[in-house]
Design a protein around this motif. Structure first.
Motif, mmCIF file in Angstrom:
data_model
loop_
_atom_site.group_PDB
_atom_site.id
_atom_site.type_symbol
_atom_site.label_atom_id
_atom_site.label_comp_id
_atom_site.label_asym_id
_atom_site.label_seq_id
_atom_site.Cartn_x
_atom_site.Cartn_y
_atom_site.Cartn_z
ATOM 1 N N UNK A 107 33.089 -11.739 15.874
ATOM 2 C CA UNK A 107 33.942 -10.655 16.536
ATOM 3 C C UNK A 107 35.410 -11.523 17.136
ATOM 4 N N UNK A 108 35.312 -12.554 17.524
ATOM 5 C CA UNK A 108 36.056 -13.368 18.020
ATOM 6 C C UNK A 108 37.298 -13.725 16.727
ATOM 7 N N UNK A 109 36.819 -13.984 15.861
ATOM 8 C CA UNK A 109 37.489 -14.376 14.434
ATOM 9 C C UNK A 109 38.308 -13.189 14.107
ATOM 10 N N UNK A 110 37.870 -12.093 14.137
ATOM 11 C CA UNK A 110 38.572 -10.930 13.898
ATOM 12 C C UNK A 110 39.911 -10.745 14.704
ATOM 13 N N UNK A 111 40.016 -11.434 15.629
ATOM 14 C CA UNK A 111 41.368 -11.349 16.858
ATOM 15 C C UNK A 111 42.261 -12.327 16.347
ATOM 16 N N UNK A 112 41.965 -13.374 15.652
ATOM 17 C CA UNK A 112 42.784 -14.258 15.150
ATOM 18 C C UNK A 112 43.773 -14.214 13.959
#
Length: 300
Positions: free
Chosen positions: A188-193
């Motif tokens: 989920x955090x990767x999707x914000x990068x």
């Protein structure tokens, strides 16, 4: 019964006729063949007399095949093409130390180049020629003995194949990006990068959408991020700190080993497809081509 020697036109006249018909010009045909326009015209006139048919309509600065000439030209072109390919195959088998391998630029750059010295050490008598293209070449039509393709062998009915690597895909990042933005700890955090998308124009390639779905996540804004249509530039962008991209294991493994790329998360997308060395079923490989094929397969 008259022999073929008396029935068939000479090879020279057929070669002249093929060039004149293809170029619609005696002058252009002469230029290509190293002949004068008059010599081309004379050869064609002799061929017409031998066949008893008009092959061209003569116009100002142009010649056009007649209906009979068009039919004959199609047969002659096909026949000469087969003869040329057979002659090239025989010449390569007899004298050719070189072997051509058709592949993507990505495979040539990231898989073959790091192994090139090993190839030279183990097959010192073979001159390998890597022919790259942005799409899979028809190596049967091009007369190329070997190619590397990704997908499934059932889609290549005209080719034999040996596996090189399974298709395994995971995100990769460069050290400079990590220094600025840190390592994403979850999907989920990767999707914000900042993501870099590969938009392969001709070959089918997995997308970020597919990777996130396989990881049980989602990418809300698929339009966001840098888009590049060349895998080499994608990897260069990652190493320059421009974002995170999908990496194919068999292409990225050397860069991962040296630390130029770093894997992101533990999730790997396994498509069930693979990459293969392929060669035509309708043509025998030369001894050197067989050695190159076997060397490639041994790297798997």
């Amino acid at each position: 019964m008259r022999s073929l020697r008396h029935l068939l036109p000479s090879a020279g006249s057929l070669i002249v006729f093929e060039a004149a018909g293809r170029l619609s010009s005696f002058t252009a045909a002469g230029r290509e063949l190293g002949m004068t326009q008059a010599a081309v015209s004379y050869a064609v006139r002799g061929l017409e007399e031998q066949l008893g048919a008009q092959l061209f309509q003569r116009r100002h600065r142009q010649v056009i095949l007649t209906e009979a000439g068009g039919r004959f030209h199609a047969d002659v072109s096909l026949g000469l093409s087969h003869i040329r390919k057979s002659a090239e195959d025989l010449r390569l088998q007899a004298t050719g130390g070189h072997v051509t391998l058709a592949a993507s630029t990505a495979f040539g750059s990231f898989w073959m180049m790091p192994r090139l010295q090993q190839f030279r050490d183990e097959l010192p008598g073979i001159d390998l020629r890597i022919q790259t293209a942005d799409r899979d070449l028809d190596i049967i039509a091009e007369g190329i003995p070997l190619a590397v393709r990704g997908g499934e062998p059932r889609d290549w009915a005209d080719y034999h194949s040996l596996p090189l690597a399974d298709e395994e895909i995971f995100p990769v990042v460069g050290a400079s990006y990590l220094a600025k933005f840190g390592m994403p700890k979850t999907v989920a955090e990767l999707a914000t990068h900042r993501l870099i998308h590969l938009e392969e124009p001709y070959r089918e390639a997995a997308s970020w959408d597919e990777w996130f779905q396989s990881a049980g996540g989602s990418l809300d804004n698929t339009a966001r991020g840098l888009r590049i249509n060349d895998y080499g530039l994608v990897i260069q962008g990652v190493m320059e700190g421009q974002g995170i991209a999908l990496g194919w294991r068999h292409l990225a493994e050397r860069l991962l080993a040296t630390g130029l790329l770093v894997p992101v998360t533990d999730h790997v997308l396994r498509t069930g497809k693979a990459f293969y060395v392929v060669w035509p079923k309708n043509r025998e490989l030369s001894e050197n081509a067989r050695k190159v094929r076997d060397w490639l397969a041994a790297q798997a």
